[in-house]
Design an enzyme around this catalytic site. Structure first.
Site, PDB file in Angstrom:
ATOM      1  N   SER A   1       0.856  -1.173   0.000  1.00 27.18           N
ATOM      2  CA  SER A   1       0.000   0.000   0.000  1.00 27.18           C
ATOM      3  C   SER A   1       0.898   1.230   0.000  1.00 27.18           C
ATOM      4  O   SER A   1       1.713   1.404   0.913  1.00 27.18           O
ATOM      5  CB  SER A   1      -0.884  -0.043   1.253  1.00 27.18           C
ATOM      6  OG  SER A   1      -1.660   1.125   1.358  1.00 27.18           O
TER       7      SER A   1
ATOM      8  N   LYS B   1      -2.911   5.026  -2.413  1.00 28.76           N
ATOM      9  CA  LYS B   1      -3.843   5.822  -1.633  1.00 28.76           C
ATOM     10  C   LYS B   1      -4.257   7.019  -2.494  1.00 28.76           C
ATOM     11  O   LYS B   1      -3.391   7.666  -3.094  1.00 28.76           O
ATOM     12  CB  LYS B   1      -3.170   6.295  -0.343  1.00 28.76           C
ATOM     13  CG  LYS B   1      -2.959   5.152   0.658  1.00 28.76           C
ATOM     14  CD  LYS B   1      -4.294   4.676   1.193  1.00 28.76           C
ATOM     15  CE  LYS B   1      -4.135   3.731   2.367  1.00 28.76           C
ATOM     16  NZ  LYS B   1      -5.452   3.298   2.889  1.00 28.76           N
TER      17      LYS B   1
ATOM     18  N   ASP C   1      -7.278   3.139  -2.934  1.00 28.38           N
ATOM     19  CA  ASP C   1      -8.019   3.177  -1.666  1.00 28.38           C
ATOM     20  C   ASP C   1      -8.185   4.634  -1.251  1.00 28.38           C
ATOM     21  O   ASP C   1      -7.199   5.359  -1.106  1.00 28.38           O
ATOM     22  CB  ASP C   1      -7.251   2.401  -0.589  1.00 28.38           C
ATOM     23  CG  ASP C   1      -7.989   2.333   0.744  1.00 28.38           C
ATOM     24  OD1 ASP C   1      -9.135   2.833   0.837  1.00 28.38           O
ATOM     25  OD2 ASP C   1      -7.422   1.773   1.707  1.00 28.38           O
TER      26      ASP C   1
ATOM     27  N   GLU D   1     -11.230   0.844  -3.492  1.00 27.79           N
ATOM     28  CA  GLU D   1     -11.569   0.545  -2.101  1.00 27.79           C
ATOM     29  C   GLU D   1     -12.152   1.762  -1.399  1.00 27.79           C
ATOM     30  O   GLU D   1     -11.564   2.849  -1.435  1.00 27.79           O
ATOM     31  CB  GLU D   1     -10.292   0.067  -1.385  1.00 27.79           C
ATOM     32  CG  GLU D   1     -10.454  -0.250   0.100  1.00 27.79           C
ATOM     33  CD  GLU D   1      -9.170  -0.829   0.710  1.00 27.79           C
ATOM     34  OE1 GLU D   1      -8.250  -1.199  -0.065  1.00 27.79           O
ATOM     35  OE2 GLU D   1      -9.075  -0.914   1.938  1.00 27.79           O
TER      36      GLU D   1
ATOM     37  N   ASP E   1     -14.073  -1.537   3.077  1.00 30.15           N
ATOM     38  CA  ASP E   1     -13.198  -1.664   4.245  1.00 30.15           C
ATOM     39  C   ASP E   1     -14.007  -1.124   5.440  1.00 30.15           C
ATOM     40  O   ASP E   1     -14.721  -1.885   6.110  1.00 30.15           O
ATOM     41  CB  ASP E   1     -11.897  -0.885   3.976  1.00 30.15           C
ATOM     42  CG  ASP E   1     -10.917  -0.830   5.140  1.00 30.15           C
ATOM     43  OD1 ASP E   1     -11.269  -1.238   6.246  1.00 30.15           O
ATOM     44  OD2 ASP E   1      -9.773  -0.340   4.956  1.00 30.15           O
TER      45      ASP E   1
ATOM     46  N   GLY F   1      -4.251  -4.131   6.203  1.00 26.59           N
ATOM     47  CA  GLY F   1      -3.270  -3.843   7.255  1.00 26.59           C
ATOM     48  C   GLY F   1      -3.480  -2.469   7.848  1.00 26.59           C
ATOM     49  O   GLY F   1      -4.171  -1.628   7.269  1.00 26.59           O
TER      50      GLY F   1
HETATM   51  O1  OSB Z   1      -7.370   1.734   4.695  1.00 28.23           O
HETATM   52  O2  OSB Z   1      -6.084   0.102   4.264  1.00 28.23           O
HETATM   53  C1  OSB Z   1      -6.282   1.167   4.858  1.00 28.23           C
HETATM   54  C2  OSB Z   1      -3.131   2.070   6.892  1.00 28.23           C
HETATM   55  C3  OSB Z   1      -3.704   2.786   7.920  1.00 28.23           C
HETATM   56  C4  OSB Z   1      -5.061   2.977   7.919  1.00 28.23           C
HETATM   57  C5  OSB Z   1      -5.868   2.475   6.898  1.00 28.23           C
HETATM   58  C6  OSB Z   1      -5.320   1.743   5.873  1.00 28.23           C
HETATM   59  C7  OSB Z   1      -3.907   1.560   5.858  1.00 28.23           C
HETATM   60  C8  OSB Z   1      -3.172   0.864   4.793  1.00 28.23           C
HETATM   61  C9  OSB Z   1      -1.853   0.260   5.171  1.00 28.23           C
HETATM   62  O3  OSB Z   1      -3.527   0.840   3.638  1.00 28.23           O
HETATM   63  C10 OSB Z   1      -1.721  -1.165   4.778  1.00 28.23           C
HETATM   64  C11 OSB Z   1      -0.527  -1.812   5.448  1.00 28.23           C
HETATM   65  O4  OSB Z   1      -0.547  -2.018   6.696  1.00 28.23           O
HETATM   66  O5  OSB Z   1       0.418  -2.139   4.740  1.00 28.23           O
HETATM   67 MG    MG Z   2      -8.650   0.678   3.302  1.00 26.74          MG
END
Ligand code: OSB
Ligand code: MG
Length: 371
Positions: free
Chosen positions: A136, A164, A189, A215, A240, A292
């Site tokens: 990510s 993101k 996302d 997402e 999510d 994550g």
């Molecule tokens: O929405 O997936 C998410 C990290 C913090 C809060 C929300 C999200 C995320 C990530 C990180 O996308 C994913 C990772 O831990 O590698």
């Molecule tokens: Mg997410």
């Protein structure tokens, strides 16, 4: 098995680089760790994914601390067995606070697996030895910088890239990454950043640049907007934040608002809860994957074990330890293996050692509870 103590620690780790999302920038992570110990010296570890500020979700370090000390740890000390699903049932009457509940549930799963000499994945019914993962990538200062960063992750071996996005950081960076790497799998996302009126716009740029999955573009409660985006789309729509329990999942499935489910152990209240949600989604023909929250090696280990279960068929947001922290709390660290995978630890419980010296260096405060 009798619980003798529960130690709650507040820990801080510095990220190797800032992680920016539509809701803010994280430079270091402050989080809670729970260490359960039984009368015969067995340990169980749980990591809480709540942050200091209520940005990703309404839970925070402070609300989790309050719920654990005021409600959930007392419930745990009252519970006759240390069965994780019994804990989930015993605390179901307390509304919400799923990240707090998951902190205990994950530690109980670790403990229960260890007491049977099983790894967490075997305890949960998982059989995979390696799990497929992606990375990510946060919002970057410049588009050129993003393209460079993506290139570095591809060189490191990551096969699926999640970008993101937010209004103002979407079409242009996505087009640039697609142009630089015509064949890679791109997910995006938005963490709820778009108004529900943006359905048409998102559909256009995501389709134009062959984005495989979008997402959570809209607010948590905006189920119908996600359904409108999903209808006939050439990409999957993933939920999510919208999915917090069995009821929200069943309603969203009914409304055809998702074609992919992100299961986060913390968001849904634990590993056994996440397993049940993924099974429900699979019965409706919807694939799941593990999300994550920049976990340390402890939470990451739990997530890697869960990803070893059959209903999780899409690559997880679980990257190697060195993508997050210079020095992880666990040994061995997670390293990226062949085919963009992480190995599922084989030893009992989470199957990685907590390095006490690193943990005590990272610990800011700690409190021990006894029966
Ligand atoms: O929405 O997936 C998410 C990290 C913090 C809060 C929300 C999200 C995320 C990530 C990180 O996308 C994913 C990772 O831990 O590698
Ligand atoms: Mg997410």
């Amino acid at each position: 098995m009798h619980l003798s103590s529960a130690r709650l620690s507040e820990v801080e780790l510095e990220l190797v680089e800032p992680f920016e999302t539509s809701f803010g920038v994280e430079r270091h992570r402050r989080f809670l760790l729970l260490r359960l110990e039984t009368a015969d010296g067995l340990l169980g570890w749980g990591e809480c994914v709540a942050s200091a500020d209520p940005l990703y979700s309404s839970e925070t370090l402070a609300t989790v601390r309050e719920m654990l000390t005021g409600h959930f740890l007392p419930a745990l000390f009252r519970q006759p067995s240390l069965d994780p699903e019994e804990f989930v049932r015993a605390t179901a009457r307390f509304r919400g606070h799923r990240m707090a509940k998951a902190t205990i549930e994950t530690a109980l799963v670790d403990l229960s697996a260890r007491s049977r000499g099983l790894s967490v994945s075997r305890f949960l019914g998982g059989a995979r030895r390696r799990v497929a993962v992606g990375v990510s990538v946060g919002i970057q200062p410049t588009v050129a910088g993003l393209v460079r960063r993506v290139g570095e992750y591809l060189d490191a071996g990551y096969r699926r890239i999640k970008l993101k996005v937010r209004p103002g950081w979407d079409e242009v960076p996505v087009r640039a990454v697609r142009h630089a790497y015509p064949d890679i799998e791109i997910w995006v996302d938005a963490n709820q950043a778009y108004p529900v009126t943006a359905v048409g716009k998102i559909r256009r740029w995501a389709a134009d640049h062959h984005v495989a999955q979008v997402e959570q573009p809209f607010p948590e409660r905006a189920i119908r907007a996600h359904a409108r985006l999903a209808e006939g789309a050439p990409f999957r729509v993933c939920l999510d934040e919208s999915i917090v329990d069995a009821v929200s999942l069943e309603d969203a499935l009914d409304a055809r608002a998702l074609s992919s489910l992100n299961v986060k152990t913390g968001r849904v209240g634990g590993l056994t809860v996440g397993r049940a949600l993924a099974r429900t989604a699979r019965r409706a023909g919807v694939p799941s994957w593990i999300g994550g929250m920049l976990e340390s090696g402890i939470g990451r280990a739990h997530n890697v074990h869960l990803a070893a279960l059959a209903p999780f068929t899409l690559p997880a947001d679980l990257s190697a330890s060195d993508r997050y922290y210079r020095e992880d709390l666990v040994d061995p660290p997670f390293v990226l293996g062949p085919g963009s995978t992480l190995e599922v630890p084989r030893g009992p419980g989470i199957g990685v050692e907590i390095v006490e010296r690193r943990l005590s260096r990272a610990t800011r405060a700690s409190r021990t509870f006894r029966r």
